[in-house]
Design a protein around this motif. Structure first.
Motif, PDB file in Angstrom:
ATOM      1  N   VAL A 237       6.482   1.159 -10.869  1.00  0.00           N
ATOM      2  CA  VAL A 237       6.228   1.261  -9.373  1.00  0.00           C
ATOM      3  C   VAL A 237       4.701   0.634  -9.257  1.00  0.00           C
ATOM      4  O   VAL A 237       3.783   1.437  -9.227  1.00  0.00           O
ATOM      5  CB  VAL A 237       6.270   2.918  -8.787  1.00  0.00           C
ATOM      6  CG1 VAL A 237       6.085   2.581  -7.475  1.00  0.00           C
ATOM      7  CG2 VAL A 237       7.537   3.232  -9.368  1.00  0.00           C
ATOM      8  N   PRO A 238       4.682  -0.592  -9.086  1.00  0.00           N
ATOM      9  CA  PRO A 238       3.222  -1.269  -8.897  1.00  0.00           C
ATOM     10  C   PRO A 238       2.854  -1.228  -7.423  1.00  0.00           C
ATOM     11  O   PRO A 238       3.663  -1.190  -6.559  1.00  0.00           O
ATOM     12  CB  PRO A 238       3.704  -2.520  -9.291  1.00  0.00           C
ATOM     13  CG  PRO A 238       4.980  -3.010  -9.024  1.00  0.00           C
ATOM     14  CD  PRO A 238       5.686  -1.602  -9.303  1.00  0.00           C
ATOM     15  N   TRP A 239       1.399  -1.229  -6.977  1.00  0.00           N
ATOM     16  CA  TRP A 239       1.060  -1.584  -5.906  1.00  0.00           C
ATOM     17  C   TRP A 239       1.325  -2.903  -5.283  1.00  0.00           C
ATOM     18  O   TRP A 239       1.078  -3.721  -6.323  1.00  0.00           O
ATOM     19  CB  TRP A 239      -0.408  -1.279  -5.815  1.00  0.00           C
ATOM     20  CG  TRP A 239      -0.539   0.427  -5.732  1.00  0.00           C
ATOM     21  CD1 TRP A 239      -1.006   1.272  -6.689  1.00  0.00           C
ATOM     22  CD2 TRP A 239      -0.629   1.303  -4.566  1.00  0.00           C
ATOM     23  NE1 TRP A 239      -1.243   2.470  -6.169  1.00  0.00           N
ATOM     24  CE2 TRP A 239      -1.068   2.406  -4.813  1.00  0.00           C
ATOM     25  CE3 TRP A 239      -0.276   0.786  -3.140  1.00  0.00           C
ATOM     26  CZ2 TRP A 239      -1.037   3.553  -3.987  1.00  0.00           C
ATOM     27  CZ3 TRP A 239      -0.335   2.176  -2.369  1.00  0.00           C
ATOM     28  CH2 TRP A 239      -0.870   3.137  -2.815  1.00  0.00           C
ATOM     29  N   LEU A 240       1.469  -3.458  -4.369  1.00  0.00           N
ATOM     30  CA  LEU A 240       1.718  -4.491  -3.836  1.00  0.00           C
ATOM     31  C   LEU A 240       0.729  -4.813  -2.622  1.00  0.00           C
ATOM     32  O   LEU A 240       0.472  -3.862  -1.801  1.00  0.00           O
ATOM     33  CB  LEU A 240       3.077  -4.780  -3.239  1.00  0.00           C
ATOM     34  CG  LEU A 240       4.344  -4.484  -4.123  1.00  0.00           C
ATOM     35  CD1 LEU A 240       5.750  -4.756  -3.323  1.00  0.00           C
ATOM     36  CD2 LEU A 240       4.249  -5.602  -5.078  1.00  0.00           C
ATOM     37  N   LEU A 241      -0.078  -5.982  -2.698  1.00  0.00           N
ATOM     38  CA  LEU A 241      -0.753  -6.046  -1.690  1.00  0.00           C
ATOM     39  C   LEU A 241      -0.345  -7.347  -0.783  1.00  0.00           C
ATOM     40  O   LEU A 241      -0.085  -8.461  -1.551  1.00  0.00           O
ATOM     41  CB  LEU A 241      -2.202  -6.590  -2.121  1.00  0.00           C
ATOM     42  CG  LEU A 241      -3.385  -7.065  -1.100  1.00  0.00           C
ATOM     43  CD1 LEU A 241      -3.571  -5.586  -0.214  1.00  0.00           C
ATOM     44  CD2 LEU A 241      -4.579  -7.514  -1.802  1.00  0.00           C
ATOM     45  N   THR A 242      -0.168  -7.249   0.358  1.00  0.00           N
ATOM     46  CA  THR A 242       0.636  -8.446   1.122  1.00  0.00           C
ATOM     47  C   THR A 242      -0.324  -9.387   1.359  1.00  0.00           C
ATOM     48  O   THR A 242      -1.479  -9.360   1.279  1.00  0.00           O
ATOM     49  CB  THR A 242       1.355  -7.892   2.430  1.00  0.00           C
ATOM     50  OG1 THR A 242       0.164  -7.371   3.372  1.00  0.00           O
ATOM     51  CG2 THR A 242       2.113  -6.881   2.209  1.00  0.00           C
ATOM     52  N   THR A 243       0.135 -10.738   1.504  1.00  0.00           N
ATOM     53  CA  THR A 243      -0.486 -12.050   1.733  1.00  0.00           C
ATOM     54  C   THR A 243      -0.254 -12.138   3.179  1.00  0.00           C
ATOM     55  O   THR A 243       0.776 -11.642   3.882  1.00  0.00           O
ATOM     56  CB  THR A 243       0.038 -13.158   0.780  1.00  0.00           C
ATOM     57  OG1 THR A 243       1.605 -13.269   0.917  1.00  0.00           O
ATOM     58  CG2 THR A 243      -0.071 -12.853  -0.634  1.00  0.00           C
ATOM     59  N   GLY A 244      -1.070 -13.255   3.573  1.00  0.00           N
ATOM     60  CA  GLY A 244      -1.140 -13.297   5.134  1.00  0.00           C
ATOM     61  C   GLY A 244      -2.260 -12.968   5.793  1.00  0.00           C
ATOM     62  O   GLY A 244      -3.073 -12.411   5.341  1.00  0.00           O
ATOM     63  N   HIS A 245      -2.294 -12.856   7.175  1.00  0.00           N
ATOM     64  CA  HIS A 245      -3.361 -12.354   8.048  1.00  0.00           C
ATOM     65  C   HIS A 245      -3.630 -10.980   8.171  1.00  0.00           C
ATOM     66  O   HIS A 245      -4.790 -10.618   8.324  1.00  0.00           O
ATOM     67  CB  HIS A 245      -3.276 -13.239   9.348  1.00  0.00           C
ATOM     68  CG  HIS A 245      -1.934 -12.658  10.010  1.00  0.00           C
ATOM     69  ND1 HIS A 245      -1.933 -11.750  10.825  1.00  0.00           N
ATOM     70  CD2 HIS A 245      -1.060 -13.412  10.348  1.00  0.00           C
ATOM     71  CE1 HIS A 245      -0.730 -11.445  11.385  1.00  0.00           C
ATOM     72  NE2 HIS A 245      -0.099 -12.525  11.166  1.00  0.00           N
ATOM     73  N   SER A 246      -2.580 -10.144   7.789  1.00  0.00           N
ATOM     74  CA  SER A 246      -2.731  -8.838   7.962  1.00  0.00           C
ATOM     75  C   SER A 246      -2.329  -8.414   6.464  1.00  0.00           C
ATOM     76  O   SER A 246      -1.178  -8.074   6.242  1.00  0.00           O
ATOM     77  CB  SER A 246      -1.901  -7.992   8.862  1.00  0.00           C
ATOM     78  OG  SER A 246      -2.142  -8.730  10.050  1.00  0.00           O
ATOM     79  N   SER A 247      -3.433  -7.845   5.587  1.00  0.00           N
ATOM     80  CA  SER A 247      -3.092  -7.435   4.477  1.00  0.00           C
ATOM     81  C   SER A 247      -2.745  -5.584   4.477  1.00  0.00           C
ATOM     82  O   SER A 247      -3.427  -4.979   5.154  1.00  0.00           O
ATOM     83  CB  SER A 247      -4.224  -7.435   3.459  1.00  0.00           C
ATOM     84  OG  SER A 247      -4.501  -8.842   3.161  1.00  0.00           O
TER      85      SER A 247
END
Length: 53
Positions: free
Chosen positions: A20-30
């Motif tokens: 279960v990894p952490w995910l950091l979203t890409t784009g203008h709102s992380s």
């Protein structure tokens, strides 16, 4: 849920628990996301993640 948030990509980070990894979203709102399937991670993983610094 991920589509509803408008997530189009993410970078995989460290594991909060096995599989279960952490995910950091890409784009203008992380956003930092923790997506847990029923058979991965401890049953209390999401509660523990909320309490982590």
């Amino acid at each position: 849920m991920v589509n509803a948030l408008g997530v189009t990509g993410a970078v995989v980070g460290a594991e909060a628990d096995r599989g279960v990894p952490w995910l950091l979203t890409t784009g203008h709102s992380s956003l930092a996301l923790l997506l847990k399937s029923g058979n991965f991670g401890r049953p209390d993983l999401l509660v523990t993640a909320l309490e982590a610094p």
